[in-house]
Design an enzyme around this catalytic site. Structure first.
Site, mmCIF file in Angstrom:
data_model
loop_
_atom_site.group_PDB
_atom_site.id
_atom_site.type_symbol
_atom_site.label_atom_id
_atom_site.label_comp_id
_atom_site.label_asym_id
_atom_site.label_seq_id
_atom_site.Cartn_x
_atom_site.Cartn_y
_atom_site.Cartn_z
ATOM 1 N N ASP A 102 0.820 -1.217 0.000
ATOM 2 C CA ASP A 102 0.000 0.000 0.000
ATOM 3 C C ASP A 102 0.852 1.265 0.000
ATOM 4 O O ASP A 102 2.040 1.219 0.328
ATOM 5 C CB ASP A 102 -0.853 0.050 1.277
ATOM 6 C CG ASP A 102 -1.918 -1.033 1.309
ATOM 7 O OD1 ASP A 102 -2.344 -1.494 0.233
ATOM 8 O OD2 ASP A 102 -2.325 -1.404 2.431
ATOM 9 N N TYR B 225 5.985 -9.924 7.016
ATOM 10 C CA TYR B 225 5.843 -8.488 7.214
ATOM 11 C C TYR B 225 6.309 -8.132 8.620
ATOM 12 O O TYR B 225 6.217 -8.944 9.544
ATOM 13 C CB TYR B 225 4.375 -8.057 7.070
ATOM 14 C CG TYR B 225 3.953 -7.872 5.632
ATOM 15 C CD1 TYR B 225 4.105 -6.638 5.006
ATOM 16 C CD2 TYR B 225 3.411 -8.922 4.900
ATOM 17 C CE1 TYR B 225 3.719 -6.458 3.686
ATOM 18 C CE2 TYR B 225 3.020 -8.754 3.574
ATOM 19 C CZ TYR B 225 3.178 -7.518 2.976
ATOM 20 O OH TYR B 225 2.802 -7.321 1.668
#
Lengths: 269, 269
Positions: free
Chosen positions: A52, A110
């Site tokens: 994103d 992540y």
């Protein structure tokens, strides 16, 4: 044609995410422009996945086909010379033509970073969510562990997700506290890193997990609530989406070393 | 009147150094403007020392007199709300009126950071000097140790220095290599931090020391050459001035804990 596989590190602060958008200014655009500038070819790169706007990457894999005969060892320096300084290509390999960075990806990790110290760190402003209010980190980690497994993660996916299945596997997840920047005799609680490794992640999934765990840390939810949130399969059951800037794609791994067909054995930088 | 003693952390990238300049845009200006905005008073702050344009600080002490009755525990948050986000006040104490941040400083530690990895780190661009060519770090550290003691450091001072004496004491100095960001099977040599603690430092002193030690690391000079460079008392004998961005004022300490009159025993944040 050659299929080149590379890894790129980027500070996502100034980009509209990884993947090409109509508005431009994405990491993918920068990479494709650098490749075009270097080779004269118009290429379309394939990454392991998108990130994103404002999300960073320590190791985002991508691949592309090229007719260029530039030797493998020259690519990183040549591309970096044509990229903005906040995007750095760090590894380059030649792989079989069939290799696809997204389809072949086995595990993605992540990292989400919360600065729990009383004051923001001016050297890390773009990479940390500042949360000076006390967090019960053991409770957060207890909640985090309940997400490990194979589940339908609809509760932790953006309502805009277009995926037909929301079933994914989280292989492992843990938290680490770095107290190196804590001032003595202060209310500083350290820099809290959360690592989550899974088969793949839905849109906003790590950020919604973190927004929910922060509520656990604040005492607004209990660790055992995570089980019910998962079962609800309803985005409204989970907490808010944590800020993008604390998130980074940490690592993507491919086949296990023994059976690795795609990447190991290829020519390496 | 009260004498307030504070510590400030700043990213020096966008400032013309700490100390007020005719051109403005210094860290001191920002602090004095924030204090004026908060108290309505025009104050002049005294820091432990100046830092050059582009140099950072993890803990720069300063003090100033104020008639303001704002409670001590409110100052950091109140000033930070009035400062740019790359300047953060982290500690505040009330000290005797006689206390002076520069005169009372006993030891200053600077840290200089070299990224010895093959590629730059996009998350640390503003805080590291990138030097991918191989460095002999043990030789650099051997040279560094020869600087420990009380010497005339004229060879390591800017020619513009206006100090009447260039005699200073370096109490200790060492190097640390952080290999956490090294890629396996690469020529990455880690992030190399050099810590130097002394009684005080001349203009550009740490940067000229580092520029000289980098030449030692590159094999252009030998560790034992440092002794002769010191003895020359001539700026031309030393190496170049290393880039400002790798340098940070790491810490300043005052009296020893047992005998501390100025800061310990004062009211603390």
């Amino acid at each position: 044609m050659r299929n080149l596989f590379m890894k790129v590190t980027y500070d996502g602060t100034h980009y509209f995410g990884f993947q090409t958008q109509p508005e431009g200014n994405t990491v993918q655009d920068m990479l494709e422009q650098a490749i075009a500038h270097l080779t004269g070819e118009t290429v379309k790169i394939t990454a392991s996945g998108r990130t994103d706007a404002g999300v960073h990457a320590y190791g985002q894999p991508f691949n592309f086909e090229t007719a260029s005969q530039i030797p493998l060892e020259r690519w990183c320096l040549a591309l970096n010379a044509r990229l903005p300084e906040d995007i750095v290509v760090t590894e380059a390999y030649e792989v079989p033509l069939s290799f696809h960075s997204r389809r072949a990806a086995k595990r993605k990790t992540y990292r989400y970073t919360i600065n729990g110290n009383r004051f923001p760190d001016p050297f890390q402003l773009r990479y940390q969510f500042h949360h000076p209010v006390a967090l019960d980190v053991p409770a957060m980690e207890e909640g985090l562990k309940k997400l490990i497994g194979t589940y339908d993660y609809t509760s932790f996916a953006s309502r805009k997700s277009t995926k037909t299945s929301h079933v994914r596997t989280i292989f492992s997840a843990h938290m680490e506290i770095d107290r190196s920047m804590c001032r003595p005799d202060s209310s500083d609680q350290g820099v809290i890193h959360t690592y989550i490794t899974g088969s793949g992640f839905l849109q906003h999934m790590v950020r919604i997990i973190m927004g929910t765990l922060i509520q656990v840390g604040e005492g607004k939810r209990k660790p055992e609530d995570i089980t019910g949130i998962l079962a609800a399969c309803n985005r409204a059951a989970a907490g808010p989406t944590a800020m993008a800037k604390g998130l980074a794609l940490w690592n993507v791994s491919y086949e296990d070393p023994g059976e690795q067909a795609g990447v190991t054995g290829s020519k390496k930088l």
